[in-house]
Design a protein around this motif. Structure first.
Motif, PDB file in Angstrom:
ATOM      1  N   PHE A 137       1.041  -1.391  -0.123  1.00  0.00           N
ATOM      2  CA  PHE A 137      -0.033   0.015  -0.132  1.00  0.00           C
ATOM      3  C   PHE A 137       0.812   1.195  -0.114  1.00  0.00           C
ATOM      4  CE2 PHE A 137      -2.720  -3.512   1.544  1.00  0.00           C
ATOM      5  CZ  PHE A 137      -3.630  -3.242   0.714  1.00  0.00           C
ATOM      6  N   VAL A 138       2.101   1.107   0.631  1.00  0.00           N
ATOM      7  CA  VAL A 138       3.075   2.272   0.430  1.00  0.00           C
ATOM      8  C   VAL A 138       3.272   2.600  -0.973  1.00  0.00           C
ATOM      9  CG1 VAL A 138       5.131   2.970   1.169  1.00  0.00           C
ATOM     10  CG2 VAL A 138       3.724   1.859   2.701  1.00  0.00           C
ATOM     11  N   VAL A 139       3.559   1.634  -1.786  1.00  0.00           N
ATOM     12  CA  VAL A 139       3.964   2.002  -3.477  1.00  0.00           C
ATOM     13  C   VAL A 139       3.041   1.981  -4.153  1.00  0.00           C
ATOM     14  CG1 VAL A 139       6.118   0.984  -2.840  1.00  0.00           C
ATOM     15  CG2 VAL A 139       4.619  -0.529  -3.487  1.00  0.00           C
ATOM     16  N   THR A 140       1.678   2.241  -3.885  1.00  0.00           N
ATOM     17  CA  THR A 140       0.473   2.520  -4.677  1.00  0.00           C
ATOM     18  C   THR A 140       0.172   3.727  -4.829  1.00  0.00           C
ATOM     19  OG1 THR A 140      -0.167   0.115  -4.130  1.00  0.00           O
ATOM     20  CG2 THR A 140      -1.803   1.603  -5.124  1.00  0.00           C
ATOM     21  N   GLU A 141       0.134   4.103  -6.013  1.00  0.00           N
ATOM     22  CA  GLU A 141      -0.053   5.766  -6.633  1.00  0.00           C
ATOM     23  C   GLU A 141      -1.585   5.976  -6.205  1.00  0.00           C
ATOM     24  OE1 GLU A 141       0.402   8.909  -9.883  1.00  0.00           O
ATOM     25  OE2 GLU A 141       0.408   6.730 -10.552  1.00  0.00           O
ATOM     26  N   GLU A 142      -2.356   5.086  -6.167  1.00  0.00           N
ATOM     27  CA  GLU A 142      -3.907   5.292  -5.788  1.00  0.00           C
ATOM     28  C   GLU A 142      -3.997   5.623  -4.463  1.00  0.00           C
ATOM     29  OE1 GLU A 142      -2.916   2.659  -7.627  1.00  0.00           O
ATOM     30  OE2 GLU A 142      -3.880   2.869  -9.619  1.00  0.00           O
ATOM     31  N   VAL A 143      -3.075   5.084  -3.464  1.00  0.00           N
ATOM     32  CA  VAL A 143      -3.004   5.298  -1.996  1.00  0.00           C
ATOM     33  C   VAL A 143      -2.999   6.852  -1.819  1.00  0.00           C
ATOM     34  CG1 VAL A 143      -2.090   4.764   0.181  1.00  0.00           C
ATOM     35  CG2 VAL A 143      -2.971   2.944  -1.026  1.00  0.00           C
ATOM     36  N   TRP A 144      -1.747   7.178  -2.534  1.00  0.00           N
ATOM     37  CA  TRP A 144      -1.378   8.375  -2.665  1.00  0.00           C
ATOM     38  C   TRP A 144      -2.349   9.583  -3.241  1.00  0.00           C
ATOM     39  CZ3 TRP A 144       2.681   9.756   0.516  1.00  0.00           C
ATOM     40  CH2 TRP A 144       3.480   8.762   1.245  1.00  0.00           C
ATOM     41  N   ASP A 145      -2.932   9.061  -4.058  1.00  0.00           N
ATOM     42  CA  ASP A 145      -3.941  10.138  -4.776  1.00  0.00           C
ATOM     43  C   ASP A 145      -5.141  10.167  -3.555  1.00  0.00           C
ATOM     44  OD1 ASP A 145      -2.834  10.451  -6.934  1.00  0.00           O
ATOM     45  OD2 ASP A 145      -3.450   9.066  -8.428  1.00  0.00           O
ATOM     46  N   LEU A 146      -5.432   9.106  -3.259  1.00  0.00           N
ATOM     47  CA  LEU A 146      -6.414   9.111  -2.312  1.00  0.00           C
ATOM     48  C   LEU A 146      -6.237  10.077  -0.953  1.00  0.00           C
ATOM     49  CD1 LEU A 146      -9.165   7.643  -1.272  1.00  0.00           C
ATOM     50  CD2 LEU A 146      -7.818   5.772  -0.185  1.00  0.00           C
ATOM     51  N   ALA A 147      -4.957   9.838  -0.513  1.00  0.00           N
ATOM     52  CA  ALA A 147      -4.587  10.627   0.665  1.00  0.00           C
ATOM     53  C   ALA A 147      -4.563  11.890   0.207  1.00  0.00           C
ATOM     54  CB  ALA A 147      -3.266   9.989   1.105  1.00  0.00           C
ATOM     55  N   GLY A 148      -4.189  12.390  -0.767  1.00  0.00           N
ATOM     56  CA  GLY A 148      -4.282  13.908  -1.176  1.00  0.00           C
ATOM     57  C   GLY A 148      -5.516  14.321  -1.242  1.00  0.00           C
ATOM     58  N   ASN A 149      -6.524  13.656  -1.434  1.00  0.00           N
ATOM     59  CA  ASN A 149      -7.826  14.110  -1.551  1.00  0.00           C
ATOM     60  C   ASN A 149      -8.554  14.066  -0.109  1.00  0.00           C
ATOM     61  OD1 ASN A 149      -7.985  14.894  -4.255  1.00  0.00           O
ATOM     62  ND2 ASN A 149      -7.935  12.753  -4.925  1.00  0.00           N
ATOM     63  N   MET A 150      -8.018  13.300   0.727  1.00  0.00           N
ATOM     64  CA  MET A 150      -8.632  13.004   2.051  1.00  0.00           C
ATOM     65  C   MET A 150      -8.552  14.691   2.869  1.00  0.00           C
ATOM     66  SD  MET A 150      -7.306   9.795   3.100  1.00  0.00           S
ATOM     67  CE  MET A 150      -7.935   9.700   4.913  1.00  0.00           C
ATOM     68  N   SER A 151      -9.640  14.886   3.920  1.00  0.00           N
ATOM     69  CA  SER A 151      -9.493  15.957   4.650  1.00  0.00           C
ATOM     70  C   SER A 151      -8.592  15.338   5.863  1.00  0.00           C
ATOM     71  CB  SER A 151     -10.664  16.409   5.054  1.00  0.00           C
ATOM     72  OG  SER A 151     -11.233  15.519   5.978  1.00  0.00           O
ATOM     73  N   VAL A 152      -8.223  16.236   6.347  1.00  0.00           N
ATOM     74  CA  VAL A 152      -7.670  15.886   8.079  1.00  0.00           C
ATOM     75  C   VAL A 152      -8.620  15.150   8.996  1.00  0.00           C
ATOM     76  CG1 VAL A 152      -6.501  16.766  10.215  1.00  0.00           C
ATOM     77  CG2 VAL A 152      -5.984  17.783   7.949  1.00  0.00           C
ATOM     78  N   LEU A 153      -9.811  15.377   8.938  1.00  0.00           N
ATOM     79  CA  LEU A 153     -11.038  14.872   9.605  1.00  0.00           C
ATOM     80  C   LEU A 153     -10.993  13.783   9.281  1.00  0.00           C
ATOM     81  CD1 LEU A 153     -12.847  15.254  11.771  1.00  0.00           C
ATOM     82  CD2 LEU A 153     -14.516  16.008  10.191  1.00  0.00           C
ATOM     83  N   GLN A 154     -10.859  13.286   8.009  1.00  0.00           N
ATOM     84  CA  GLN A 154     -10.924  11.895   7.464  1.00  0.00           C
ATOM     85  C   GLN A 154      -9.916  10.951   7.763  1.00  0.00           C
ATOM     86  OE1 GLN A 154     -11.568  13.090   3.442  1.00  0.00           O
ATOM     87  NE2 GLN A 154     -13.681  12.269   3.237  1.00  0.00           N
TER      88      GLN A 154
END
Length: 147
Positions: free
Chosen positions: A31-48
């Motif tokens: 999960f560390v090396v998956t671009e989708e995780v980083w895209d998802l994280a970039g779109n998350m709020s701090v609350l999420q």
């Protein structure tokens, strides 16, 4: 007659942390090396991200003390009322994801063109996502190998 949960005789040992580390790193890696995780994280709020951390904590506690009925959190060594085994599990879950992200240089790879502050925040959120999987591996290894 009241049934009691059987108690494990031994205390939490460094070997237990080692088992958690193996399980945590095993499931964190993909999960560390998956671009989708980083895209998802970039779109998350701090609350999420904070809600995800709460979910990770609930999964970990449930795996240690609800799924494994031979463990009693009240019978374990504690720090400020929190079982040491649970503290170790959380440190392993979040720490393994963070260590792998930094070792693989994932923030620089997936967050090219962002500021240092944006990278740090997105890395925090990506670690929260990856820890969902890492905690499952760490708790499973702890439960399976400690018997």
């Amino acid at each position: 007659m009241r049934l009691r949960r059987p108690r494990r005789p031994r205390e939490f040992r460094p070997a237990d942390s080692a088992q958690q580390i193996v399980g945590g790193f095993l499931l964190a890696g993909p999960f560390v090396v998956t671009e989708e995780v980083w895209d998802l994280a970039g779109n998350m709020s701090v609350l999420q991200a904070l809600a995800t951390i709460a979910v990770v904590s609930a999964i970990g506690y449930g795996a240690l003390y609800t799924a494994d009925t031979t463990r009693d959190p009240d019978a374990e060594q504690e720090v400020a009322g929190v079982p040491i085994r649970f503290i170790s599990l959380l440190c392993v879950a979040f720490g393994s994801v963070l260590i792998l992200a930094l070792l693989f240089d994932a923030p620089d790879t997936f967050l090219d063109g962002t500021t240092t502050a944006e990278r740090a925040l997105t890395t925090f959120k990506a670690v929260s996502v990856g820890s969902v999987f890492s905690i499952v591996g760490a708790a499973t290894a702890d439960s399976v190998f400690s018997k």
